[in-house]
Design a protein around this motif. Structure first.
Motif, short mmCIF file in Angstrom:
data_model
loop_
_atom_site.label_atom_id
_atom_site.label_comp_id
_atom_site.label_asym_id
_atom_site.label_seq_id
_atom_site.Cartn_x
_atom_site.Cartn_y
_atom_site.Cartn_z
N GLU A 79 -4.02 35.34 23.08
CA GLU A 79 -2.92 34.38 23.26
C GLU A 79 -2.40 33.86 21.93
N ARG A 80 -3.07 34.14 20.85
CA ARG A 80 -2.76 33.55 19.56
C ARG A 80 -1.69 34.30 18.77
N PHE A 81 -1.66 35.62 18.85
CA PHE A 81 -0.79 36.42 17.98
C PHE A 81 0.59 36.63 18.58
N ARG A 82 1.60 36.57 17.75
CA ARG A 82 2.99 36.80 18.14
C ARG A 82 3.60 37.83 17.19
N LYS A 83 4.42 38.72 17.72
CA LYS A 83 5.09 39.73 16.90
C LYS A 83 5.92 39.04 15.82
N ASP A 84 5.86 39.58 14.61
CA ASP A 84 6.58 39.11 13.42
C ASP A 84 6.08 37.78 12.88
N GLU A 85 4.99 37.26 13.42
CA GLU A 85 4.39 36.03 12.90
C GLU A 85 3.68 36.36 11.58
N GLU A 86 3.80 35.49 10.59
CA GLU A 86 3.10 35.70 9.33
C GLU A 86 1.72 35.05 9.42
N LEU A 87 0.71 35.82 9.00
CA LEU A 87 -0.67 35.35 9.03
C LEU A 87 -1.27 35.42 7.65
N GLU A 88 -2.26 34.60 7.44
CA GLU A 88 -3.10 34.71 6.25
C GLU A 88 -4.53 34.84 6.76
N LEU A 89 -5.19 35.93 6.39
CA LEU A 89 -6.54 36.21 6.87
C LEU A 89 -7.51 36.35 5.70
N LEU A 90 -8.70 35.86 5.90
CA LEU A 90 -9.80 36.09 4.99
C LEU A 90 -10.75 37.01 5.72
N ALA A 91 -11.04 38.18 5.15
CA ALA A 91 -11.81 39.17 5.90
C ALA A 91 -12.69 40.00 4.98
N ARG A 92 -13.69 40.59 5.59
CA ARG A 92 -14.52 41.58 4.91
C ARG A 92 -13.96 42.95 5.26
N VAL A 93 -13.79 43.79 4.27
CA VAL A 93 -13.21 45.12 4.46
C VAL A 93 -14.32 46.09 4.84
N VAL A 94 -14.06 46.85 5.90
CA VAL A 94 -15.03 47.85 6.38
C VAL A 94 -14.30 49.20 6.39
N ASP A 95 -14.96 50.22 5.85
CA ASP A 95 -14.35 51.56 5.83
C ASP A 95 -14.31 52.16 7.21
#
Length: 95
Positions: A79-95
């Motif tokens: 319910e949180r995400f909307r198309k074209d919405e700008e987000l800032e995420l902090l994440a761990r990168v996984v191959d």
């Protein structure tokens, strides 16, 4: 061991994590990247359920490319995400 609101107020932080500066998606996906912060727009999102488990897959895009962010067992995020919405995420990168 937290039993009262006072216990919570007197609890000291165990550690401090400093958030890195935002980078483009292409830089975040480069070899050697681990903890990254990105700012991008939502292109699409999908929700899947596998028995009792769930997956929200968000495709992000910026001027340097695209990447998928995966959120496991957090169905409320659909319910949180909307198309074209700008987000800032902090994440761990996984191959």
């Amino acid at each position: 061991g937290l039993r009262t609101p006072r216990d919570l107020l007197l609890r000291l932080p165990a550690r401090l994590e400093v958030s890195p500066e935002p980078v483009r998606l292409a830089e975040a996906l480069a070899p050697g990247a681990e903890l990254v912060r990105v700012r991008a727009r939502v292109r699409t999102w999908r929700f899947s359920r596998f028995g009792k488990r769930s997956l929200v897959r968000v495709t992000l895009v910026d001027e340097s490319g695209t990447a998928d962010a995966l959120f496991f067992n957090q169905p409320w995020l659909r319910e949180r995400f909307r198309k074209d919405e700008e987000l800032e995420l902090l994440a761990r990168v996984v191959d």
